[in-house]
Design a protein around this motif. Structure first.
Motif, PDB file in Angstrom:
ATOM      1  N   LEU A 150       0.836  -1.192   0.000  1.00  0.00           N
ATOM      2  CA  LEU A 150       0.000   0.000   0.000  1.00  0.00           C
ATOM      3  C   LEU A 150       0.875   1.248   0.000  1.00  0.00           C
ATOM      4  O   LEU A 150       1.956   1.268   0.572  1.00  0.00           O
ATOM      5  N   ASP A 180     -20.510  -2.482   9.087  1.00  0.00           N
ATOM      6  CA  ASP A 180     -19.887  -2.661   7.782  1.00  0.00           C
ATOM      7  C   ASP A 180     -19.997  -4.115   7.332  1.00  0.00           C
ATOM      8  O   ASP A 180     -19.666  -5.033   8.085  1.00  0.00           O
ATOM      9  N   THR A 202     -19.105  -6.968   4.258  1.00  0.00           N
ATOM     10  CA  THR A 202     -18.269  -7.312   3.117  1.00  0.00           C
ATOM     11  C   THR A 202     -18.571  -8.739   2.680  1.00  0.00           C
ATOM     12  O   THR A 202     -18.483  -9.666   3.488  1.00  0.00           O
ATOM     13  N   PHE A 224      -8.341  -5.360   2.192  1.00  0.00           N
ATOM     14  CA  PHE A 224      -8.481  -3.973   1.772  1.00  0.00           C
ATOM     15  C   PHE A 224      -9.832  -3.416   2.211  1.00  0.00           C
ATOM     16  O   PHE A 224      -9.930  -2.263   2.638  1.00  0.00           O
ATOM     17  N   SER A 225     -10.890  -4.238   2.128  1.00  0.00           N
ATOM     18  CA  SER A 225     -12.207  -3.793   2.590  1.00  0.00           C
ATOM     19  C   SER A 225     -12.163  -3.448   4.074  1.00  0.00           C
ATOM     20  O   SER A 225     -12.735  -2.450   4.517  1.00  0.00           O
ATOM     21  N   LEU A 233      -9.502  -2.469   5.891  1.00  0.00           N
ATOM     22  CA  LEU A 233      -8.770  -1.234   6.126  1.00  0.00           C
ATOM     23  C   LEU A 233      -9.578  -0.021   5.673  1.00  0.00           C
ATOM     24  O   LEU A 233      -9.582   1.014   6.347  1.00  0.00           O
ATOM     25  N   ALA A 234     -10.264  -0.137   4.549  1.00  0.00           N
ATOM     26  CA  ALA A 234     -11.080   0.971   4.063  1.00  0.00           C
ATOM     27  C   ALA A 234     -12.206   1.273   5.042  1.00  0.00           C
ATOM     28  O   ALA A 234     -12.514   2.442   5.323  1.00  0.00           O
ATOM     29  N   ASN A 235     -12.822   0.235   5.583  1.00  0.00           N
ATOM     30  CA  ASN A 235     -13.890   0.434   6.564  1.00  0.00           C
ATOM     31  C   ASN A 235     -13.367   1.087   7.828  1.00  0.00           C
ATOM     32  O   ASN A 235     -14.014   1.957   8.420  1.00  0.00           O
ATOM     33  N   GLU A 293     -10.806   3.109   8.134  1.00  0.00           N
ATOM     34  CA  GLU A 293     -10.538   4.523   7.873  1.00  0.00           C
ATOM     35  C   GLU A 293     -11.833   5.328   7.839  1.00  0.00           C
ATOM     36  O   GLU A 293     -11.903   6.435   8.366  1.00  0.00           O
ATOM     37  N   ARG A 294     -12.866   4.767   7.235  1.00  0.00           N
ATOM     38  CA  ARG A 294     -14.130   5.486   7.168  1.00  0.00           C
ATOM     39  C   ARG A 294     -14.721   5.678   8.552  1.00  0.00           C
ATOM     40  O   ARG A 294     -15.235   6.747   8.887  1.00  0.00           O
TER      41      ARG A 294
END
Length: 307
Positions: free
Chosen positions: A42, A279, A281, A294-295, A297-299, A301-302
């Motif tokens: 990343l 969340d 996935t 990745f899902s 980590l994205a969650n 951060e959100r």
């Protein structure tokens, strides 16, 4: 889980393929190589388990993330201070792992759902442990099978629990998860990993106690490609893995209806989880593990941005 000894560590990027993962004998080795390779790939590794409750300021030192500089305080004092947060590296992270018999399914020589779930759980736990968070795990089928409370010293215990987990009984989400929810009164990051073969309303009710206690919840819905597509051609008897019941089916006549039903089930789960800010996935066991990571980590951060 079938074991093959692996000599030496290979680049982590090679371990995201589920079929490659199945040849690695050690969950510890697997998690470390997958996560380290993934994170290194990343451009920027986000915090994935940190609490964002403000605690205090400290003076800025070279190397600190400038996003944590309190610019308003700088405007008043002409000095740089960094915001400190409660439990920045001491958050609770727990896996809720479904080990019911339906998780033993796997098609076309691919990994089973339970093995994929093991890989995913080990990698998520290693991510948290790598950040010095406390990690724990609950395994369940129709009742709680194992409970390892979150602790800074429990990463190896978690891996041992994953390694020993064997699906032997039918599963239910609501009763076991409600029974163990009282242990999650301290706000935690909780990852539910399951194939979610129950009515969406029952699944959401099983999760609500954790959400109402202030926990951050992420649900990983693990399904085999065949469960999504129903690619079978020949008429045959299909067996329910949990009840043992066999039903004669002509796939061609049911494929379209089956796909509509599974799509409706997934849509209902996504909608209901969104309503309670959980969340969701969908995880396809034929897909590389980095999709799910990745899902996650994205969650994370959100969550940190919108809280």
């Amino acid at each position: 889980m079938e074991r093959h000894e692996q000599s030496g560590a290979m680049p982590g990027a090679r371990f995201v393929d589920p079929k490659v993962l199945s040849r690695i004998g050690s969950l510890d080795l697997l998690a470390r190589n997958v996560v380290d390779g993934f994170i290194n790939g990343l451009h920027r590794a986000p915090h994935f388990g940190a609490s964002i409750d403000f605690a205090e300021h400290r003076g800025y030192v070279p190397g600190d993330d400038i996003r944590r500089v309190d610019w308003r305080l700088y405007a008043r004092t002409d000095k740089y201070f960094v915001k400190q947060y409660e439990a920045d590296t001491n958050t609770n992270f727990a896996v809720l792992l479904d080990i019911s018999k339906s998780m033993t399914f796997g098609s076309d020589g691919g990994v089973t759902k339970i093995d994929y779930a093991r890989y995913l759980a080990a990698c998520l736990a290693y991510m948290a442990h790598r950040q010095r968070d406390r990690v724990g795990i609950v395994t369940f089928d129709e009742e709680v099978v194992t409970y390892v409370p979150p602790s800074a010293k429990h990463f190896d215990v978690l891996l041992h629990t994953l390694d020993r987990a064997q699906p032997v009984r039918a599963g239910r989400l609501r009763a076991p998860l409600e029974n163990i929810a009282e242990h999650f009164k301290r706000r935690s990051v909780v990852a539910l990993i399951s194939d979610l073969y129950e009515e969406p309303g029952e699944i959401v009710e099983a999760i609500k106690p954790y959400r109402f206690l202030g926990n951050d919840i992420m649900v990983f819905h693990v399904l085999d490609q065949a469960e999504l597509d129903f690619p079978y051609r020949e008429a045959s008897r299909f067996q329910d893995l949990e009840t043992g019941e066999e039903v004669p089916i002509v796939p061609e006549s049911l494929r379209a209806q089956y796909r509509e039903l599974i799509a409706a089930h997934i849509d209902a789960l996504r909608t209901k989880f969104s309503e309670i800010r959980v969340d969701y996935t969908l995880v396809n066991t034929s897909r590389p593990l980095d999709d799910a990571l990745f899902s996650y980590l994205a969650n994370r951060e959100r969550m940190m941005r919108v809280r």
